[in-house]
Design a protein around this motif. Structure first.
Motif, short mmCIF file in Angstrom:
data_model
loop_
_atom_site.label_atom_id
_atom_site.label_comp_id
_atom_site.label_asym_id
_atom_site.label_seq_id
_atom_site.Cartn_x
_atom_site.Cartn_y
_atom_site.Cartn_z
N GLY A 98 51.71 -17.12 42.07
CA GLY A 98 52.21 -18.38 42.60
C GLY A 98 53.22 -18.21 43.71
O GLY A 98 53.18 -18.91 44.72
N LEU B 32 45.37 -23.40 41.79
CA LEU B 32 46.58 -22.63 41.50
C LEU B 32 47.05 -21.82 42.70
O LEU B 32 48.05 -21.11 42.61
N ASP C 192 48.80 -21.60 46.28
CA ASP C 192 49.71 -22.37 47.13
C ASP C 192 49.06 -22.57 48.50
O ASP C 192 48.73 -21.58 49.18
N ARG D 222 41.83 -30.00 39.00
CA ARG D 222 43.14 -30.45 38.56
C ARG D 222 42.95 -31.40 37.38
O ARG D 222 42.21 -32.38 37.47
N SER E 147 48.92 -12.82 36.71
CA SER E 147 49.99 -13.59 36.08
C SER E 147 50.31 -13.10 34.68
O SER E 147 51.43 -13.26 34.20
N GLN F 115 56.00 -21.94 32.14
CA GLN F 115 55.17 -22.88 32.90
C GLN F 115 55.43 -22.72 34.39
O GLN F 115 56.57 -22.54 34.82
N ASN F 116 54.36 -22.77 35.19
CA ASN F 116 54.47 -22.62 36.65
C ASN F 116 55.22 -21.34 37.01
O ASN F 116 56.14 -21.34 37.84
N ARG G 221 57.12 -19.85 40.43
CA ARG G 221 57.24 -20.93 41.41
C ARG G 221 58.62 -21.60 41.32
O ARG G 221 59.36 -21.39 40.34
N ASN H 108 59.31 -24.62 40.62
CA ASN H 108 59.38 -25.56 39.50
C ASN H 108 59.10 -24.89 38.16
O ASN H 108 58.68 -25.53 37.20
N GLU H 109 59.36 -23.59 38.08
CA GLU H 109 59.14 -22.83 36.85
C GLU H 109 60.03 -23.35 35.71
O GLU H 109 61.19 -23.71 35.92
N ASN I 100 50.45 -27.00 30.60
CA ASN I 100 49.72 -26.15 31.54
C ASN I 100 50.08 -26.49 32.97
O ASN I 100 50.44 -27.63 33.26
N ALA J 67 50.55 -22.65 31.99
CA ALA J 67 51.61 -21.91 31.31
C ALA J 67 51.03 -20.67 30.64
O ALA J 67 49.84 -20.60 30.34
#
Length: 268
Positions: A28, A52, A54, A72, A133, A210-211, A214, A216-217, A238, A240
């Motif tokens: 990410g 997923l 960017d 999505r 990941s 989660q995320n 990024r 916004n993790e 998710n 996650a």
């Protein structure tokens, strides 16, 4: 990040009627894509990218056609069969198709299927691995998947099979002393917790990220007995990753040491 200059030395050799390059975009964080992947993107005529990924990574392919083929919340822009056909059609009409997928395409990414389909239709195929990941997201939160005295091995399991059921491998993993990393498993968290409780592991540490990597993790930690409450409190969902095992304590240990010595955390 400055775009690397294109070098003919690294440009993939084309074979008629076209070329598919399968690329892992990493977990990410934009900076976790590899240099080889950037060079392939610069050479692309068409880029097919997933949800997923960017979209800022598309800056590395400014002259290519960009096509979103991800999903999505269960909504598909293209079915898998359509993606396969699109790869072949664009490669034959345009030349070099890059398939840009999150993480590593060979880890629950259906990359192998797309590569096989392309090869069967006469395309040349190249694979550029990505940072998965399953390793990098825990690592960025200072959770090692193995640690001497805590875990001698680790399992990486998909939480949801193509039949939309929990993988039977989770039941086997719950019996082991290994670290268990579960992808796409949030909708099955209650079942996962029940399996580990059945094996007497209610106090086993758990982290849910989660995320991952990024901006916004979000991170939630607890034990098998408490993690569902933590998920509810933090509204974790998710995408996650679930990490189960004694290695999760390493993160708490590092944070404790930093507090003791009043160390200011560094971010890159």
């Amino acid at each position: 990040m400055e775009i690397l200059k294109k070098s003919n030395t690294h440009t993939p050799r084309r074979r008629a009627p076209g070329l598919l390059t399968l690329i892992g975009a990493g977990p990410g964080d934009l900076e976790l894509i590899t240099l080889k992947a950037v060079k392939a993107l610069q050479d692309a005529d068409v880029v097919l990218y997933d949800a997923l990924v960017d979209p800022d990574l598309l800056q590395y392919a400014p002259n290519a056609e960009h096509i979103f083929v991800g999903k999505r919340r269960g909504c598909y822009s293209y079915q898998q069969e359509q993606i396969n056909e699109l790869i072949v059609a664009r490669a034959k009409s345009h030349g070099h198709v890059v398939r840009l997928k999150g993480g590593d395409p060979f880890v629950f990414g259906r990359g192998a299927e797309e590569m096989e389909y392309a090869a069967e239709h006469g395309l040349d195929t190249v694979m550029v691995p990505g940072i998965s990941s399953c390793l990098s997201v825990p690592a960025m939160q200072q959770v090692p998947v193995t640690k001497r005295g805590a875990a001698e091995s680790f399992w990486v399991i998909t939480g949801t099979t193509k039949e939309h059921k929990l993988s039977n491998d989770v039941k086997l993993a719950a019996k082991s002393s290994a670290t268990v990393v579960i992808l796409m498993g949030m909708s099955k968290l209650s079942q996962i917790v029940a399996l580990f409780k059945k094996e007497g592991k209610s106090e086993t540490p758990v982290a849910i990220i989660q995320n991952g990597t990024r901006e916004n993790e979000k991170v939630g930690t607890g034990t098998i007995a408490s993690i569902e409450r933590e998920v509810e409190m933090q509204q974790l969902a998710n995408p996650a990753i679930i990490i189960i095992g004694e290695v999760v304590r390493h993160r708490e240990r590092i944070q404790s040491i930093k507090r003791e010595y009043k160390v200011v955390s560094t971010e890159y």
